[in-house]
Enzyme design. Structure first.
Site, PDB file in Angstrom:
ATOM      1  N   ILE A 134       0.848 -62.915  12.264  1.00  0.00           N
ATOM      2  CA  ILE A 134       0.297 -61.595  11.931  1.00  0.00           C
ATOM      3  C   ILE A 134       0.850 -61.042  10.617  1.00  0.00           C
ATOM      4  O   ILE A 134       0.217 -60.187   9.991  1.00  0.00           O
ATOM      5  CB  ILE A 134       0.576 -60.598  13.084  1.00  0.00           C
ATOM      6  CG1 ILE A 134      -0.386 -59.419  13.019  1.00  0.00           C
ATOM      7  CG2 ILE A 134       2.030 -60.129  13.077  1.00  0.00           C
ATOM      8  CD1 ILE A 134      -0.271 -58.466  14.189  1.00  0.00           C
ATOM      9  N   PHE A 145      -0.968 -62.456  17.561  1.00  0.00           N
ATOM     10  CA  PHE A 145       0.021 -61.820  18.435  1.00  0.00           C
ATOM     11  C   PHE A 145       0.613 -60.602  17.730  1.00  0.00           C
ATOM     12  O   PHE A 145       1.061 -60.705  16.581  1.00  0.00           O
ATOM     13  CB  PHE A 145       1.144 -62.799  18.811  1.00  0.00           C
ATOM     14  CG  PHE A 145       0.665 -63.835  19.789  1.00  0.00           C
ATOM     15  CD1 PHE A 145       0.882 -63.667  21.147  1.00  0.00           C
ATOM     16  CD2 PHE A 145      -0.044 -64.943  19.352  1.00  0.00           C
ATOM     17  CE1 PHE A 145       0.423 -64.599  22.056  1.00  0.00           C
ATOM     18  CE2 PHE A 145      -0.512 -65.885  20.254  1.00  0.00           C
ATOM     19  CZ  PHE A 145      -0.285 -65.722  21.609  1.00  0.00           C
ATOM     20  N   ALA A 146       0.567 -59.467  18.432  1.00  0.00           N
ATOM     21  CA  ALA A 146       1.069 -58.207  17.870  1.00  0.00           C
ATOM     22  C   ALA A 146       1.984 -57.570  18.905  1.00  0.00           C
ATOM     23  O   ALA A 146       1.608 -56.642  19.615  1.00  0.00           O
ATOM     24  CB  ALA A 146      -0.095 -57.280  17.540  1.00  0.00           C
ATOM     25  N   GLU A 163       7.238 -73.863  16.446  1.00  0.00           N
ATOM     26  CA  GLU A 163       6.857 -74.686  15.299  1.00  0.00           C
ATOM     27  C   GLU A 163       7.405 -76.104  15.444  1.00  0.00           C
ATOM     28  O   GLU A 163       6.748 -77.074  15.055  1.00  0.00           O
ATOM     29  CB  GLU A 163       7.343 -74.046  13.995  1.00  0.00           C
ATOM     30  CG  GLU A 163       6.851 -74.744  12.748  1.00  0.00           C
ATOM     31  CD  GLU A 163       7.131 -73.932  11.496  1.00  0.00           C
ATOM     32  OE1 GLU A 163       6.230 -73.217  11.031  1.00  0.00           O
ATOM     33  OE2 GLU A 163       8.261 -74.014  10.968  1.00  0.00           O
TER      34      GLU A 163
HETATM   35  C1  LIG Z   1       4.899 -69.788   7.908  1.00  0.00           C
HETATM   36  C2  LIG Z   1       5.384 -70.246   9.222  1.00  0.00           C
HETATM   37  O1  LIG Z   1       5.356 -71.390   9.540  1.00  0.00           O
HETATM   38  N1  LIG Z   1       5.849 -69.289  10.051  1.00  0.00           N
HETATM   39  C3  LIG Z   1       6.639 -69.598  11.252  1.00  0.00           C
HETATM   40  C4  LIG Z   1       7.986 -68.966  11.059  1.00  0.00           C
HETATM   41  O2  LIG Z   1       7.597 -67.642  10.801  1.00  0.00           O
HETATM   42  P1  LIG Z   1       8.172 -66.242  10.577  1.00  0.00           P
HETATM   43  O3  LIG Z   1       9.593 -66.261  10.199  1.00  0.00           O
HETATM   44  O4  LIG Z   1       7.237 -65.571   9.657  1.00  0.00           O
HETATM   45  O5  LIG Z   1       8.009 -65.682  12.083  1.00  0.00           O
HETATM   46  P2  LIG Z   1       7.387 -64.308  12.516  1.00  0.00           P
HETATM   47  O6  LIG Z   1       8.443 -63.290  12.496  1.00  0.00           O
HETATM   48  O7  LIG Z   1       6.158 -64.023  11.724  1.00  0.00           O
HETATM   49  O8  LIG Z   1       6.973 -64.609  14.035  1.00  0.00           O
HETATM   50  C5  LIG Z   1       5.807 -65.370  14.321  1.00  0.00           C
HETATM   51  C6  LIG Z   1       4.719 -64.478  14.931  1.00  0.00           C
HETATM   52  O9  LIG Z   1       5.060 -64.086  16.249  1.00  0.00           O
HETATM   53  C7  LIG Z   1       4.566 -62.780  16.510  1.00  0.00           C
HETATM   54  N2  LIG Z   1       5.690 -61.859  16.786  1.00  0.00           N
HETATM   55  C8  LIG Z   1       6.971 -62.234  16.537  1.00  0.00           C
HETATM   56  C9  LIG Z   1       8.019 -61.379  16.848  1.00  0.00           C
HETATM   57  C10 LIG Z   1       7.736 -60.103  17.400  1.00  0.00           C
HETATM   58  O10 LIG Z   1       8.606 -59.296  17.697  1.00  0.00           O
HETATM   59  N3  LIG Z   1       6.448 -59.767  17.624  1.00  0.00           N
HETATM   60  C11 LIG Z   1       5.413 -60.615  17.326  1.00  0.00           C
HETATM   61  O11 LIG Z   1       4.247 -60.251  17.530  1.00  0.00           O
HETATM   62  C12 LIG Z   1       3.789 -62.342  15.267  1.00  0.00           C
HETATM   63  O12 LIG Z   1       2.450 -62.695  15.425  1.00  0.00           O
HETATM   64  C13 LIG Z   1       4.473 -63.168  14.197  1.00  0.00           C
HETATM   65  O13 LIG Z   1       3.684 -63.324  13.028  1.00  0.00           O
HETATM   66  O14 LIG Z   1       8.810 -69.206  12.210  1.00  0.00           O
HETATM   67  C14 LIG Z   1       8.276 -68.730  13.453  1.00  0.00           C
HETATM   68  C15 LIG Z   1       9.174 -69.146  14.602  1.00  0.00           C
HETATM   69  O15 LIG Z   1      10.403 -69.550  14.193  1.00  0.00           O
HETATM   70  C16 LIG Z   1       6.880 -69.277  13.718  1.00  0.00           C
HETATM   71  O16 LIG Z   1       6.936 -70.664  13.962  1.00  0.00           O
HETATM   72  C17 LIG Z   1       6.001 -69.000  12.509  1.00  0.00           C
HETATM   73  O17 LIG Z   1       4.711 -69.498  12.719  1.00  0.00           O
END
Ligand SMILES: CC(=O)N[C@H]1[C@@H](OP(=O)(O)OP(=O)(O)OC[C@H]2O[C@@H](n3ccc(=O)[nH]c3=O)[C@H](O)[C@@H]2O)O[C@H](CO)[C@H](O)[C@@H]1O
Ligand SMILES: [Mn+2]
Length: 273
Positions: free
Chosen positions: A132, A41-42, A223
């Site tokens: 991503i 997802f991007a 999650e």
């Molecule tokens: C290591 C792990 O377990 N990571 C979790 C944690 O990650 P993160 O805190 O790393 O979340 P994150 O910001 O990476 O969001 C998850 C994913 O959603 C997509 N995205 C998100 C926002 C945006 O504006 N645009 C977009 O494309 C993108 O692919 C991103 O990688 O918490 C998130 C939700 O609370 C998800 O459950 C993630 O899987």
């Protein structure tokens, strides 16, 4: 290996470097001529992570296999052109954006569910969904493939059940009582056959919609729902934190490979942009 847990109580292997023979597995999977879909997802600003993820996937992800990169985005014109090896292609799928990042991460379940039924089932054998904001840093091959697989979250692989950050409010569909749960899984890497991923995302999406009606949002969004699902539908294979690592957690001895690594990101600069 005797320094790590290699099997769950329901006889699912836990994949660590040094626990399997990739040559044998490749013999098996080559005969089946499998195709793998990598779902990414991007949305909004997160497109900036795409180039590095795709380039490192070309080096390390399912080398020698057919791969479809399914990229859900609201900015198709910003999907970078990356040179791909034979049998591998990028498929751009339009998705609307949402103003809140929580809504974006939750809607991943809905999108995967919809497209599994109408497209993925006709094009690939297995699906792998990844965050991503990550990069491949070492080999990720067919050793991960199974009907249904999840990955041990790097923050909780050695932790006690009581410390798992499951949703604890009974009002949420993601609720898990204190005396249940095997592991805490990361939503940043899960997958399985299209059929199993369809079932998982259907159930999680439905639960998320019930929560929405009840004006409650699970503590770790999708999650939390994924973790609930895995308690009652046990994964047939589990990936060690080699498959979702974050160098902020250090470099413990048991980690012989860091295959998929979190990229440093500034939440304030990237979320809701
Ligand atoms: C290591 C792990 O377990 N990571 C979790 C944690 O990650 P993160 O805190 O790393 O979340 P994150 O910001 O990476 O969001 C998850 C994913 O959603 C997509 N995205 C998100 C926002 C945006 O504006 N645009 C977009 O494309 C993108 O692919 C991103 O990688 O918490 C998130 C939700 O609370 C998800 O459950 C993630 O899987
Ligand atoms: Mn992430």
């Amino acid at each position: 290996r005797n320094d790590v847990l290699m099997m769950t109580p329901w006889f699912a292997p836990i994949v660590w470097e040094g626990t399997y023979n990739l040559e044998i597995l490749n013999e098996q999977f080559k005969q089946r001529n499998v195709t793998v879909g990598l779902i990414i997802f991007a949305i909004k600003k997160y497109v900036v992570f795409l180039k590095n993820l795709l380039e490192t996937a070309e080096t390390y992800f399912m080398v020698g296999y057919k791969v479809n990169y399914y990229i859900f985005t609201d900015r198709p014109q910003e999907v970078p052109k990356v040179e791909l090896k034979e049998g591998r292609k990028v498929v751009v799928l339009q998705m609307q954006n949402y103003s809140r990042w929580q809504e974006i991460v939750l809607r991943r379940m809905e999108m995967i569910h919809n497209f599994s039924q109408k497209q993925f089932i006709n094009e690939v054998d297995y699906l792998v969904s990844v965050d991503i904001d990550m990069r491949f840093n070492d080999q990720v091959g067919v050793e991960i493939l199974s009907d249904l697989f999840g990955t041990l979250h790097p923050g909780f692989y050695g932790a006690e059940r009581q410390s798992f950050t499951y949703e604890r409010r009974p009002a949420s569909q993601a609720y898990v009582p204190h005396d249940e749960g095997d592991f805490y899984y990361a939503a940043a890497f899960f997958g399985g056959t299209v059929k199993e991923v369809y079932k998982l995302t259907k159930k999680c999406h439905e639960a998320i919609m019930v929560d929405k009606d009840n004006r409650i949002e699970a503590i770790w969004q999708e999650e939390s729902h994924l973790n609930k699902y895995f308690i009652y539908h046990k994964p047939t294979k589990i990936l060690s934190p080699e498959y979702v690592w974050d160098d902020n957690m250090g470099r413990p001895q048991i980690l012989r490979k860091r295959r998929f690594l979190a990229v440093r990101k500034n939440h304030a600069a990237i979320r809701n942009k």
